[in-house]
Design a protein around this motif. Sequence first.
Motif, PDB file in Angstrom:
ATOM      1  N   GLN A  53       7.886 -12.663  12.054  1.00 57.40           N
ATOM      2  CA  GLN A  53       6.485 -12.276  11.912  1.00 57.40           C
ATOM      3  C   GLN A  53       5.665 -13.397  11.285  1.00 57.40           C
ATOM      4  OE1 GLN A  53       5.584  -9.331  13.268  1.00 57.40           O
ATOM      5  NE2 GLN A  53       3.493 -10.103  13.020  1.00 57.40           N
ATOM      6  N   GLY A  54       6.304 -14.167  10.381  1.00 59.71           N
ATOM      7  CA  GLY A  54       5.603 -15.290   9.784  1.00 59.71           C
ATOM      8  C   GLY A  54       5.204 -16.333  10.803  1.00 59.71           C
ATOM      9  N   VAL A  55       6.088 -16.588  11.776  1.00 60.66           N
ATOM     10  CA  VAL A  55       5.789 -17.594  12.804  1.00 60.66           C
ATOM     11  C   VAL A  55       4.713 -17.095  13.760  1.00 60.66           C
ATOM     12  CG1 VAL A  55       6.731 -18.935  14.714  1.00 60.66           C
ATOM     13  CG2 VAL A  55       8.085 -18.608  12.635  1.00 60.66           C
ATOM     14  N   VAL A  56       4.860 -15.881  14.269  1.00 63.23           N
ATOM     15  CA  VAL A  56       3.884 -15.372  15.239  1.00 63.23           C
ATOM     16  C   VAL A  56       2.538 -15.086  14.579  1.00 63.23           C
ATOM     17  CG1 VAL A  56       5.675 -14.398  16.721  1.00 63.23           C
ATOM     18  CG2 VAL A  56       4.628 -12.965  14.961  1.00 63.23           C
ATOM     19  N   GLY A  57       2.524 -14.952  13.261  1.00 61.11           N
ATOM     20  CA  GLY A  57       1.274 -14.669  12.568  1.00 61.11           C
ATOM     21  C   GLY A  57       0.497 -15.893  12.138  1.00 61.11           C
ATOM     22  N   VAL A  58       1.001 -17.088  12.442  1.00 59.66           N
ATOM     23  CA  VAL A  58       0.285 -18.312  12.084  1.00 59.66           C
ATOM     24  C   VAL A  58      -1.053 -18.369  12.828  1.00 59.66           C
ATOM     25  CG1 VAL A  58       0.339 -20.828  12.151  1.00 59.66           C
ATOM     26  CG2 VAL A  58       2.410 -19.556  11.600  1.00 59.66           C
ATOM     27  N   ASP A  59      -2.093 -18.718  12.111  1.00 62.38           N
ATOM     28  CA  ASP A  59      -3.432 -18.800  12.695  1.00 62.38           C
ATOM     29  C   ASP A  59      -3.438 -19.805  13.847  1.00 62.38           C
ATOM     30  OD1 ASP A  59      -6.107 -18.912  13.268  1.00 62.38           O
ATOM     31  OD2 ASP A  59      -6.757 -19.217  11.204  1.00 62.38           O
ATOM     32  N   ARG A  60      -3.807 -19.325  15.036  1.00 58.73           N
ATOM     33  CA  ARG A  60      -3.820 -20.198  16.210  1.00 58.73           C
ATOM     34  C   ARG A  60      -4.829 -21.343  16.053  1.00 58.73           C
ATOM     35  NH1 ARG A  60       0.400 -20.211  19.225  1.00 58.73           N
ATOM     36  NH2 ARG A  60      -0.911 -21.334  20.728  1.00 58.73           N
ATOM     37  N   THR A  61      -5.860 -21.121  15.240  1.00 60.13           N
ATOM     38  CA  THR A  61      -6.850 -22.177  15.035  1.00 60.13           C
ATOM     39  C   THR A  61      -6.209 -23.412  14.407  1.00 60.13           C
ATOM     40  OG1 THR A  61      -8.564 -20.498  14.719  1.00 60.13           O
ATOM     41  CG2 THR A  61      -9.059 -22.722  13.958  1.00 60.13           C
ATOM     42  N   LEU A  62      -5.300 -23.186  13.463  1.00 67.40           N
ATOM     43  CA  LEU A  62      -4.613 -24.306  12.828  1.00 67.40           C
ATOM     44  C   LEU A  62      -3.762 -25.072  13.832  1.00 67.40           C
ATOM     45  CD1 LEU A  62      -3.432 -22.546   9.530  1.00 67.40           C
ATOM     46  CD2 LEU A  62      -5.422 -24.040   9.850  1.00 67.40           C
ATOM     47  N   ILE A  63      -3.051 -24.333  14.677  1.00 64.02           N
ATOM     48  CA  ILE A  63      -2.198 -24.977  15.690  1.00 64.02           C
ATOM     49  C   ILE A  63      -3.041 -25.759  16.688  1.00 64.02           C
ATOM     50  CG2 ILE A  63      -0.556 -24.548  17.550  1.00 64.02           C
ATOM     51  CD1 ILE A  63       0.471 -22.163  15.970  1.00 64.02           C
ATOM     52  N   ASN A  64      -4.150 -25.153  17.168  1.00 59.31           N
ATOM     53  CA  ASN A  64      -5.013 -25.820  18.142  1.00 59.31           C
ATOM     54  C   ASN A  64      -5.668 -27.058  17.537  1.00 59.31           C
ATOM     55  OD1 ASN A  64      -4.411 -23.901  20.072  1.00 59.31           O
ATOM     56  ND2 ASN A  64      -6.146 -22.594  19.525  1.00 59.31           N
ATOM     57  N   ALA A  65      -6.045 -26.959  16.259  1.00 60.05           N
ATOM     58  CA  ALA A  65      -6.663 -28.120  15.601  1.00 60.05           C
ATOM     59  C   ALA A  65      -5.663 -29.261  15.499  1.00 60.05           C
ATOM     60  CB  ALA A  65      -7.171 -27.720  14.224  1.00 60.05           C
ATOM     61  N   ALA A  66      -4.415 -28.939  15.191  1.00 57.54           N
ATOM     62  CA  ALA A  66      -3.381 -29.973  15.104  1.00 57.54           C
ATOM     63  C   ALA A  66      -3.141 -30.610  16.466  1.00 57.54           C
ATOM     64  CB  ALA A  66      -2.089 -29.369  14.558  1.00 57.54           C
ATOM     65  N   ARG A  67      -3.169 -29.800  17.520  1.00 51.62           N
ATOM     66  CA  ARG A  67      -2.971 -30.353  18.871  1.00 51.62           C
ATOM     67  C   ARG A  67      -4.126 -31.291  19.237  1.00 51.62           C
ATOM     68  NH1 ARG A  67       1.306 -27.932  21.198  1.00 51.62           N
ATOM     69  NH2 ARG A  67       1.734 -25.734  20.729  1.00 51.62           N
ATOM     70  N   VAL A  68      -5.355 -30.901  18.889  1.00 45.55           N
ATOM     71  CA  VAL A  68      -6.516 -31.741  19.189  1.00 45.55           C
ATOM     72  C   VAL A  68      -6.396 -33.089  18.485  1.00 45.55           C
ATOM     73  CG1 VAL A  68      -9.002 -31.972  18.806  1.00 45.55           C
ATOM     74  CG2 VAL A  68      -8.065 -29.818  19.664  1.00 45.55           C
ATOM     75  N   LEU A  69      -5.817 -33.071  17.293  1.00 43.02           N
ATOM     76  CA  LEU A  69      -5.647 -34.311  16.531  1.00 43.02           C
ATOM     77  C   LEU A  69      -4.449 -35.134  17.006  1.00 43.02           C
ATOM     78  CD1 LEU A  69      -6.423 -32.974  12.959  1.00 43.02           C
ATOM     79  CD2 LEU A  69      -7.882 -34.412  14.396  1.00 43.02           C
ATOM     80  N   GLY A  70      -3.755 -34.644  18.038  1.00 39.31           N
ATOM     81  CA  GLY A  70      -2.666 -35.399  18.635  1.00 39.31           C
ATOM     82  C   GLY A  70      -1.296 -35.129  18.066  1.00 39.31           C
ATOM     83  N   ALA A  71      -1.139 -34.074  17.300  1.00 34.19           N
ATOM     84  CA  ALA A  71       0.163 -33.767  16.708  1.00 34.19           C
ATOM     85  C   ALA A  71       1.116 -33.242  17.780  1.00 34.19           C
ATOM     86  CB  ALA A  71       0.008 -32.735  15.599  1.00 34.19           C
ATOM     87  N   SER A  72       2.378 -33.637  17.667  1.00 37.43           N
ATOM     88  CA  SER A  72       3.394 -33.138  18.592  1.00 37.43           C
ATOM     89  C   SER A  72       3.852 -31.751  18.163  1.00 37.43           C
ATOM     90  CB  SER A  72       4.597 -34.087  18.602  1.00 37.43           C
ATOM     91  OG  SER A  72       5.211 -34.123  17.312  1.00 37.43           O
ATOM     92  N   ASP A  73       4.606 -31.090  19.053  1.00 36.92           N
ATOM     93  CA  ASP A  73       5.103 -29.759  18.719  1.00 36.92           C
ATOM     94  C   ASP A  73       5.983 -29.797  17.471  1.00 36.92           C
ATOM     95  OD1 ASP A  73       3.779 -28.603  20.773  1.00 36.92           O
ATOM     96  OD2 ASP A  73       5.509 -28.362  22.093  1.00 36.92           O
ATOM     97  N   ARG A  74       6.783 -30.854  17.356  1.00 37.05           N
ATOM     98  CA  ARG A  74       7.659 -30.981  16.186  1.00 37.05           C
ATOM     99  C   ARG A  74       6.835 -31.108  14.909  1.00 37.05           C
ATOM    100  NH1 ARG A  74       9.966 -35.136  13.244  1.00 37.05           N
ATOM    101  NH2 ARG A  74      12.058 -34.695  12.391  1.00 37.05           N
ATOM    102  N   THR A  75       5.803 -31.924  14.948  1.00 36.12           N
ATOM    103  CA  THR A  75       4.951 -32.099  13.773  1.00 36.12           C
ATOM    104  C   THR A  75       4.220 -30.820  13.429  1.00 36.12           C
ATOM    105  OG1 THR A  75       4.647 -34.440  14.315  1.00 36.12           O
ATOM    106  CG2 THR A  75       3.046 -33.430  12.812  1.00 36.12           C
ATOM    107  N   ILE A  76       3.725 -30.129  14.450  1.00 37.41           N
ATOM    108  CA  ILE A  76       3.025 -28.856  14.218  1.00 37.41           C
ATOM    109  C   ILE A  76       3.964 -27.853  13.571  1.00 37.41           C
ATOM    110  CG2 ILE A  76       1.972 -26.877  15.378  1.00 37.41           C
ATOM    111  CD1 ILE A  76       0.854 -28.842  17.440  1.00 37.41           C
TER     112      ILE A  76
END
Length: 267
Positions: free
Chosen positions: A156-179
Amino acid sequence: MSVVTVPDETTPAQPAARSRTGRTLTLNIAAVAIGLAGWSALAAIGVQGLPGPIVVAQRAGELIADGTLAGDVLASLRRVLIGFTLGTALAVPVGFLMGWYAVARGLLEPYVQFFRTIPPLAIIPLAIVLLGIGEVPKIFVIFLAAFLSSVVAAFQGVVGVDRTLINAARVLGASDRTIFIKVVIPASTPFILVGMRVGLGSAWGTLVAAELIAAQEGLGFRMQQAQLYYDLPTIFVGLITIGVLGLAMDRLLLLADRHLTAWQERR
């Protein structure tokens, strides 16, 4: 030239935190005192032969003096710590896999949800048949209780992570491992620690039944033996000891929670 002094914004928070801690400690002590007073009153009026605090304390002193209580505590602690550690150590990666990968979720979630509906105590007969009557089945039952309580919290902790944070990290070029390392794990840590606290309670709650499996020592074993002779003071000593040990371990997890999630706003 005058020097402008900037007030330290953290200064007011420190007395406030100390005040909250002191108030909580005072309330805890008051709660214990009220509980002991109520217990003494019930024992004084003779409710079902209930032993009073003094009688239980005397019995605890006898068990401590002859080394019985220390041996039982060590045996039970060993079983709980091994089962709880193994259960949470497996629950966290399984929960991460289920939360991060849809394929893993589809494969594992039905089994997790299925076994969650089966009380770990119901596994005892099967554990005896498959694993014998040594230490392994006792630890396995405790492991199962801790695992099933913790794995859902991690998931539940993983699926509950705010998608905005993940999308922002992707926009900044972070890889899946880094995210996963920089965003998902920190954000899911509070859920994991809550799951560990629940799993710890389940482990202690399963202990007494687990020690039904041909145990020769342990708090649960001692309580079951006392039941045969209607030895209520010994039963109370076992109950209080389990409660104190469980509370102490829970407080250690709570301290870890506050240290690892210091970024969270708390009340």
